[in-house]
Design a protein around this motif. Structure first.
Motif, mmCIF file in Angstrom:
data_model
loop_
_atom_site.group_PDB
_atom_site.id
_atom_site.type_symbol
_atom_site.label_atom_id
_atom_site.label_comp_id
_atom_site.label_asym_id
_atom_site.label_seq_id
_atom_site.Cartn_x
_atom_site.Cartn_y
_atom_site.Cartn_z
ATOM 1 N N TYR A 53 4.049 5.314 -6.278
ATOM 2 C CA TYR A 53 3.991 5.752 -4.860
ATOM 3 C C TYR A 53 4.422 4.695 -4.147
ATOM 4 C CZ TYR A 53 2.137 7.181 -0.043
ATOM 5 O OH TYR A 53 1.635 7.590 1.053
ATOM 6 N N ASP B 229 4.045 11.490 6.078
ATOM 7 C CA ASP B 229 2.587 12.016 6.120
ATOM 8 C C ASP B 229 2.243 11.761 7.560
ATOM 9 O OD1 ASP B 229 0.087 12.354 5.505
ATOM 10 O OD2 ASP B 229 -0.467 10.340 4.571
ATOM 11 N N GLU C 168 2.730 -0.282 1.298
ATOM 12 C CA GLU C 168 1.924 -0.426 -0.183
ATOM 13 C C GLU C 168 2.437 0.198 -0.927
ATOM 14 O OE1 GLU C 168 -1.415 2.279 0.584
ATOM 15 O OE2 GLU C 168 -0.332 3.810 1.585
ATOM 16 N N ARG D 24 -0.253 6.407 -8.189
ATOM 17 C CA ARG D 24 -0.628 7.828 -8.462
ATOM 18 C C ARG D 24 0.181 8.707 -7.457
ATOM 19 N NH1 ARG D 24 -2.971 8.447 -3.386
ATOM 20 N NH2 ARG D 24 -3.779 6.266 -2.562
ATOM 21 N N GLY E 239 0.610 10.921 -4.009
ATOM 22 C CA GLY E 239 -0.105 10.767 -2.833
ATOM 23 C C GLY E 239 -0.716 12.250 -2.390
ATOM 24 N N ASP E 240 -1.618 12.120 -1.668
ATOM 25 C CA ASP E 240 -2.175 13.423 -0.998
ATOM 26 C C ASP E 240 -2.245 13.291 0.694
ATOM 27 O OD1 ASP E 240 -3.858 15.433 -0.297
ATOM 28 O OD2 ASP E 240 -5.444 15.014 -2.029
HETATM 29 N N1 GLY Z 1 -1.144 9.916 1.800
HETATM 30 C C1 GLY Z 1 -1.526 8.864 1.378
HETATM 31 C C2 GLY Z 1 -1.932 8.373 0.142
HETATM 32 O O1 GLY Z 1 -2.014 9.379 -0.747
HETATM 33 O O2 GLY Z 1 -2.402 7.225 0.136
#
Ligand code: GLY
Ligand code: AMP
Length: 422
Positions: A269, A212, A283, A287, A289-290
């Motif tokens: 995730y 990311d 962490e 779900r 990730g976005d």
């Molecule tokens: N890209 C980090 C998240 O979905 O938490």
């Protein structure tokens, strides 16, 4: 088959486009979805957190399968409610979604089961926390226990900043009840890797790794955002590290959740940091990730809906989960000013020839026109044989998407490219 997807962002658009590839799918409902998905799904204005409304809609429209993508409906028990109404669903139940919705829970679980993570202390009393951070080794990391829209983590380089973070979270209640407790943890260093995994509680299959780009500005400067771009795979995540993660982190996490009576089914995730002492968990999210999904799913060669249903039915071991060995890059186009103040309502034009590669995160239709309607507006993804080519193509896609006041980072993938070149 009638499929329902809960959520409204770029991640959901990527999930919808992938599910659409299954020829048994007659219709996909997006609740609420966004105007930019209207060609791929029927958008229904029911908010993702209105659980009763979602269940009512699903029952009334003979939905055969539901996918709950965002963290808040999962934490609120959306999957539990859908299942109770007889609708098979993808995503963890509320008692397993806690792996994301309570950092105290996930830290205590990792400690109990020996899963590598940063050392930490938990506080429910602001004065005790303030006393503690006065002498904590710097930098120190202060985290709100609960969900905080990705903003509940403060990396403090001075004791004053740490104290201010404690005050904001615990006394001023910046994140409401999410700040009743906090975690203060050790600062870790190393490359970050995102790994999404399918699991049904018996089998766990990691997807291709990704990277990311969280900061708003080029060269990782500026404020933290929801993510300004991604690449997959992540060059730092070697086969050797992947094996170590499977043995020391992924499978132990799946088994720990089972042992706690909180079997996790869905997409888990893992936010990892590859420290000099080995990979550690930064962490967990409960779900997809976005914007990780926008590079991971385009590399999935197997049928997504088939895998999801196998997860729900606890027969993940029976299906094929195959990823291509190509590279993907996603560049986010945001509204200028994001993640702070920004204007919206500008016309969004996406050239037909790139529609397949554009995942819309923030748009609405008004008077037949598509208008920008969020901080992150679209994600432009390209897949290619090399990362270099994927980056170049993804930026080419961005040049075919137009709206006033658009902003993007120019260096998505550059760090990964350097890592490959050594
Ligand atoms: N890209 C980090 C998240 O979905 O938490
Ligand atoms: P999160 O909102 O939990 O994803 O955290 C946001 C970002 O803060 C992570 O992606 C990391 O870059 C950073 N972070 C969180 N915890 C730590 C830690 N213990 N040490 C160093 N960086 C951290």
């Amino acid at each position: 088959m009638k499929v329902l997807v809960v959520g409204s962002g770029g991640r959901e658009h990527a999930i919808i486009k992938k599910i659409k590839e299954n020829k048994d799918v007659e219709v996909i409902y997006a609740l609420p979805g966004n105007g930019g998905m209207a060609k791929d799904a029927v958008c229904v204005p029911i908010q993702a957190t209105y659980i009763d409304g979602i269940v009512e809609f699903a029952k009334g429209h003979d939905v055969d399968y539901a996918v709950v993508a965002p963290d808040d409906p999962l934490a609120l028990g959306c999957v539990d409610a859908l299942e109770a109404a007889g609708i098979p669903s993808f995503g963890p139940r509320a008692n397993a979604a806690i792996i994301e919705s309570s950092k105290v829970f996930s830290k205590d679980m990792m400690k109990k089961y020996g899963i590598p993570t940063a050392s930490y202390d938990v506080f429910d009393d602001a004065n005790e926390a303030l006393e503690f951070v006065k002498t904590a080794p710097l930098p120190t990391v202060v985290k709100a226990d609960g969900l905080a829209l990705g903003k509940g983590v403060i990396i403090a380089i001075t004791h004053e900043v740490a104290a201010a973070a404690v005050k904001e979270i615990m006394q001023d209640k910046k994140f409401g009840k999410s700040g009743d407790r906090i975690v203060v943890e050790e600062f870790l260093e190393g490359p970050e890797v995102s790994v999404l995994a399918f699991t049904d509680g018996k089998t766990l299959i990691p997807m291709v790794s990704s990277m990311d780009h969280k900061r708003a500005g080029d060269n990782d400067t500026g404020l933290n955002t929801g993510g300004m771009g991604t690449v997959a795979p992540n060059p730092y995540y070697t086969k050797e590290i992947a094996d170590e993660c499977m043995e020391k982190i992924f499978l132990p996490t799946m088994r720990a959740m089972n042992a706690e009576g909180r079997t996790f089914k869905g997409c888990l995730y893992f936010g990892l940091m590859l420290t000099k002492d080995g990979p550690k968990v930064i962490e967990y999210n409960c779900r997809f990730g976005d914007p990780e999904t926008q590079v991971v799913l385009p590399l999935l060669e197997s049928d997504l809906l088939t895998i999801m249903k196998a997860v729900t039915e606890e027969r993940l071991s029976e299906v094929e989960v195959k990823f291509s060995d190509k590279h993907a890059c996603c560049v986010i186009m945001a509204s200028s000013g994001y993640p702070e103040k920004y204007d919206k309502g500008y016309e969004l034009i996406i050239a037909d020839e790139v529609e397949d590669q554009v995942y819309v995160a923030g748009a609405k239709i008004e008077d037949g026109k598509l208008l920008t309607d969020g901080g992150r507006v679209v994600g432009c993804t390209a897949v290619a044989d090399s990362l270099e080519e994927a980056i170049e193509k993804a930026y080419k896609v961005t040049s075919k998407v137009h709206f006033e006041n658009s902003y993007l980072r120019h260096d998505i993938g550059q760090r990964a490219l350097k890592a490959y070149k050594g």
